[in-house]
Design an enzyme around this catalytic site. Structure first.
Site, PDB file in Angstrom:
ATOM      1  N   HIS A   1      32.091  11.264  28.616  1.00  0.00           N
ATOM      2  CA  HIS A   1      33.509  11.402  28.914  1.00  0.00           C
ATOM      3  C   HIS A   1      34.153  12.114  27.732  1.00  0.00           C
ATOM      4  O   HIS A   1      33.753  11.928  26.582  1.00  0.00           O
ATOM      5  CB  HIS A   1      34.171  10.032  29.094  1.00  0.00           C
ATOM      6  CG  HIS A   1      33.702   9.287  30.299  1.00  0.00           C
ATOM      7  ND1 HIS A   1      34.007   9.689  31.584  1.00  0.00           N
ATOM      8  CD2 HIS A   1      32.955   8.163  30.426  1.00  0.00           C
ATOM      9  CE1 HIS A   1      33.477   8.834  32.445  1.00  0.00           C
ATOM     10  NE2 HIS A   1      32.817   7.916  31.768  1.00  0.00           N
TER      11      HIS A   1
ATOM     12  N   CYS B   1      29.306  11.748  33.921  1.00  0.00           N
ATOM     13  CA  CYS B   1      28.973  10.331  34.060  1.00  0.00           C
ATOM     14  C   CYS B   1      28.434  10.040  35.469  1.00  0.00           C
ATOM     15  O   CYS B   1      27.343  10.482  35.807  1.00  0.00           O
ATOM     16  CB  CYS B   1      30.182   9.464  33.724  1.00  0.00           C
ATOM     17  SG  CYS B   1      29.733   7.736  33.409  1.00  0.00           S
TER      18      CYS B   1
END
Length: 482
Positions: free
Chosen positions: A427, A329
């Protein structure tokens, strides 16, 4: 409803335990927390953002997470500001002072009540959680999370106290003494949490607490050293190992100031050949075999801080010296050529150079991606699962770009340079054993057959066993069924 004498008293753990107990006993429970403050968040199946703790509790209930389980989420962005996420979508940033002083948060409170009612129409019972202490008098008028919502919903309230901190008699007595009469009547019992040693030694303590408060002690829970339940916030990272050790694959997660979703690395840390630690120390980064740049709530600020500490050069040198560097991310964004913020979403810095390890650049945008997704990692044929929570788009800057993931619809995701350098927005990518096996394969580590979902399920059941063993469930059920 489980409330606390303080932060980190163990409310989330107790909540998760009761969620599983009620599920085992044939009910259809759901968790609820009116307002959560955390950088650890999760995307619901509908693509809405909630606190990770409520997603964990939903797992304990064996039900899908819903935005109604956590209608208000505050995500600190640094400089005493937080992004306000209402019903799963960001509605703006606000300073702590403005948030607590502006008004009584009536609109957020009504959104919380409405969310509770929607849950209550579908689930039974609702297992609610408070936040911090219920007796913060200076904040109480504007507090939508504790006794205000408890009284509105008619909840049975249980006060959780952390005996491991010391001063339990003063904290419990003082907490209850500062409540209004109506609030005191809502409190049905006290839970002593994190007891070390033989609980029989606290029998006199229980009697003293009951005499002081007029409330029964309904349980003395031990310190669960053998139990794994995902923790709510990064305060727990202060107790994690910080140094490399010999004989293991040492994995250093760069401890960013605004580190988010640290649960991304829990499954990886459980591999028997892995030693995972969090650090900003250059020497410990040098000792690592793998360096991971995690998610961040303020990517540019965290990247600039790495530069001010010289950690950026340490990471670049590690890759040049044959170490593995990956990003998740915000960490993926940092590994690119540049991060641009033309609208000043994250602050005054409108652009900053990245680590230049991946041939991509990121442009931050006001719209926020929050969605679950399936993907195929590299050339593997096993379908993996993860979720995205980020602001901005990352695009290739030259023909050297290669994706790391293929999506079922044929599109690409992430960036792959080689097995020692890649990044992804997903994630939970490292919750997939096929990804872990690929990451560790170059170190001669044999494939590990580990089912993280099954492992968590066993621990929820173990937590429920503890709740049954150490709590007066007959008393709690009697009040629920009155």
């Amino acid at each position: 409803m489980f409330v606390g004498t303080c932060s980190d008293a163990g409310k989330s753990l107790v909540n998760a335990g009761f969620c599983r107990v009620f599920k085992q006993d044939g009910f259809n429970p759901a968790p609820f927390k009116a307002q959560n403050m955390s950088l650890n968040s999760y995307a619901t199946p509908e693509g809405l953002e909630i606190g990770r703790a409520q997603a964990v509790q939903a797992e304990a209930c064996q039900t899908a997470p819903s935005v109604y389980m956590n209608p208000v989420l505050l995500k600190p962005t640094g400089e005493m500001k937080s992004q306000i996420v209402l019903l799963g979508k960001p509605v703006g940033d606000q300073s702590a002072y403005a948030y607590f002083k502006e008004n009584d948060r009536a609109e957020l409170f009504e959104a919380a009540v409405d969310s509770f009612q929607k849950l209550n129409a579908q689930f039974n019972p609702i297992v609610m959680e408070g936040a911090g202490s219920i007796s913060e008098l200076n904040l109480k008028k504007r507090d939508i999370t504790n006794m205000r919502i408890a009284l509105r919903t008619g909840a049975d309230v249980y006060l959780v106290a952390d005996i491991d901190r010391g001063g339990i008699f003063g904290s419990v007595y003082g907490t209850i003494a500062l409540l209004t009469q109506e609030e005191k009547e809502a409190v049905k019992g006290i839970i002593v949490n994190k007891f070390r040693g033989d609980a029989r030694l606290f029998e006199e303590g229980k009697q003293i607490l009951e005499e002081l408060t007029g409330k029964p002690v309904v349980g003395v829970l031990p310190h669960f050293a053998d139990l794994y339940i995902e923790e709510e916030d990064s305060v727990s990272l202060t107790n994690k190992n910080k140094h490399a050790i010999a004989g293991k694959v040492n994995i250093a997660v760069v401890r960013l100031e605004q580190l988010s979703n640290f649960t991304d690395f829990n499954a990886l840390s459980m591999h028997p050949s892995v030693h995972l630690y969090y650090t900003l120390e250059k020497e410990e980064l040098k000792n690592a075999d793998i360096i991971i740049l995690p998610g961040s709530k303020n990517t540019i600020a965290d990247l600039n801080r790495l530069k001010s500490l010289g950690v950026d050069q340490e990471i670049q040198n590690a890759y040049r010296n044959g170490k593995t560097v990956i990003g998740i991310c915000g960490g993926y964004q940092m590994m690119g050529v540049a991060i641009k913020d033309p609208d000043g979403i994250e602050g005054a810095a409108l652009e900053t150079e990245g680590l230049c390890l991946l041939p991509v650049e990121t442009v931050l945008e006001n719209s926020k991606v929050t969605e679950q997704g399936d993907f195929y990692f590299k050339d593997q044929d096993e379908l993996c699962h993860g979720y995205e929570i980020h602001m901005g788009k990352t695009n290739p800057v030259n023909e050297a770009y290669m994706p790391v993931n293929k999506l079922p619809d044929g599109s690409d995701e992430g960036c792959w340079v080689n097995e020692k350098c890649w990044g992804s927005y997903f994630h939970g990518i490292l919750d997939n054993q096929v990804v872990i096996n690929e990451l560790l394969g170059e170190f001669g580590v044999e494939n590990h057959d580990f089912d993280y979902v099954e492992y968590k399920e066993k621990n929820y059941d173990q937590l429920a066993d503890y709740i049954r063993q150490y709590m007066d469930l007959d008393y709690i059920y009697k009040l629920l069924k009155r």
